[in-house]
Scaffold this active site. Structure first.
Site, PDB file in Angstrom:
ATOM      1  N   ILE A  67       0.855  -1.184   0.000  1.00  0.00           N
ATOM      2  CA  ILE A  67       0.000   0.000   0.000  1.00  0.00           C
ATOM      3  C   ILE A  67       0.896   1.241   0.000  1.00  0.00           C
ATOM      4  O   ILE A  67       1.059   1.923   1.017  1.00  0.00           O
ATOM      5  CB  ILE A  67      -0.961   0.030   1.215  1.00  0.00           C
ATOM      6  CG1 ILE A  67      -1.688  -1.293   1.382  1.00  0.00           C
ATOM      7  CG2 ILE A  67      -1.971   1.175   1.046  1.00  0.00           C
ATOM      8  CD1 ILE A  67      -2.531  -1.393   2.657  1.00  0.00           C
ATOM      9  N   PRO A  68       1.543   1.530  -1.139  1.00  0.00           N
ATOM     10  CA  PRO A  68       2.348   2.748  -1.202  1.00  0.00           C
ATOM     11  C   PRO A  68       1.441   3.961  -1.028  1.00  0.00           C
ATOM     12  O   PRO A  68       0.329   3.989  -1.546  1.00  0.00           O
ATOM     13  CB  PRO A  68       2.972   2.697  -2.597  1.00  0.00           C
ATOM     14  CG  PRO A  68       2.127   1.752  -3.385  1.00  0.00           C
ATOM     15  CD  PRO A  68       1.515   0.798  -2.406  1.00  0.00           C
ATOM     16  N   HIS A  69       1.916   4.938  -0.277  1.00  0.00           N
ATOM     17  CA  HIS A  69       1.072   6.093  -0.001  1.00  0.00           C
ATOM     18  C   HIS A  69       1.905   7.329   0.305  1.00  0.00           C
ATOM     19  O   HIS A  69       3.055   7.233   0.734  1.00  0.00           O
ATOM     20  CB  HIS A  69       0.118   5.791   1.160  1.00  0.00           C
ATOM     21  CG  HIS A  69       0.820   5.356   2.411  1.00  0.00           C
ATOM     22  ND1 HIS A  69       1.165   6.213   3.416  1.00  0.00           N
ATOM     23  CD2 HIS A  69       1.241   4.134   2.801  1.00  0.00           C
ATOM     24  CE1 HIS A  69       1.770   5.557   4.381  1.00  0.00           C
ATOM     25  NE2 HIS A  69       1.832   4.276   4.024  1.00  0.00           N
ATOM     26  N   CYS A  70       1.288   8.482   0.059  1.00  0.00           N
ATOM     27  CA  CYS A  70       1.894   9.757   0.392  1.00  0.00           C
ATOM     28  C   CYS A  70       0.796  10.807   0.490  1.00  0.00           C
ATOM     29  O   CYS A  70      -0.353  10.551   0.145  1.00  0.00           O
ATOM     30  CB  CYS A  70       2.937  10.173  -0.648  1.00  0.00           C
ATOM     31  SG  CYS A  70       2.264  10.611  -2.270  1.00  0.00           S
ATOM     32  N   LEU A 105      -2.149   5.092  -2.685  1.00  0.00           N
ATOM     33  CA  LEU A 105      -2.999   6.118  -2.082  1.00  0.00           C
ATOM     34  C   LEU A 105      -2.255   7.442  -2.076  1.00  0.00           C
ATOM     35  O   LEU A 105      -1.143   7.527  -1.558  1.00  0.00           O
ATOM     36  CB  LEU A 105      -3.376   5.729  -0.647  1.00  0.00           C
ATOM     37  CG  LEU A 105      -3.997   6.821   0.218  1.00  0.00           C
ATOM     38  CD1 LEU A 105      -5.331   7.299  -0.347  1.00  0.00           C
ATOM     39  CD2 LEU A 105      -4.147   6.343   1.660  1.00  0.00           C
TER      40      LEU A 105
END
Length: 155
Positions: A67-70, A105
């Site tokens: 779940i890569p997110h920033c 996300l």
């Protein structure tokens, strides 16, 4: 703000078969898909923010999922992209296994609670029995339906 999966992830933001084999390459592919759906985004900034987050610790949560997110000032509501790798990606996940499903996300900069709520919802979705296997086995055209079927239980 509508935080249902179907509101955050349009059908066009599903990549049924990415060609990338590395973390950096798959993030690049996913950011391109995000930009195609939301042209106002700066690809380079989003990729840089994602890689900065990955440098802290891998967002590969195990069981074949990442779940890569920033967060960024460029969005006012959370945006999602779902990618599937049929061969697996070396993502340095917590269980040291390849990643097959990725939920990207990008959340508003000043929306910590919303960011965490969406991350929790994705994690809960991925923990549902059969979800990962069903999404991996789905025909490309059926991925969105499979996702929405399971999302009803967490939305």
């Amino acid at each position: 703000m509508d935080l249902r999966i179907q509101s955050l992830l349009p059908k066009e933001a599903i990549l049924p078969q990415v060609s990338a084999t590395s973390k950096q390459a798959v993030l690049h592919e996913m950011v391109q898909a995000l930009s195609a759906n939301y042209p106002i985004l700066d690809d380079t900034e989003i990729r840089d923010r994602l890689m900065q987050r990955e440098a802290l610790s891998s967002t590969g949560i195990g069981e074949g999922v990442a779940i890569p997110h920033c967060r960024t000032l460029e969005v006012d509501v959370p945006r999602l992209v779902l990618a599937r790798s049929l061969t697996g990606i070396d993502y340095q996940a917590v269980d040291d296994k390849p990643v097959f499903l990725l939920f990207l996300l990008v959340a508003p900069e000043r929306a910590d609670a919303i960011h965490l709520k969406v991350l929790a919802k994705i994690a809960k979705l991925c923990k549902q029995e059969g979800f990962i296997q069903d999404l991996l086995a789905a025909e490309a055209s059926a991925m969105y339906s499979v996702l929405l079927n399971y999302a009803k239980k967490v939305d």
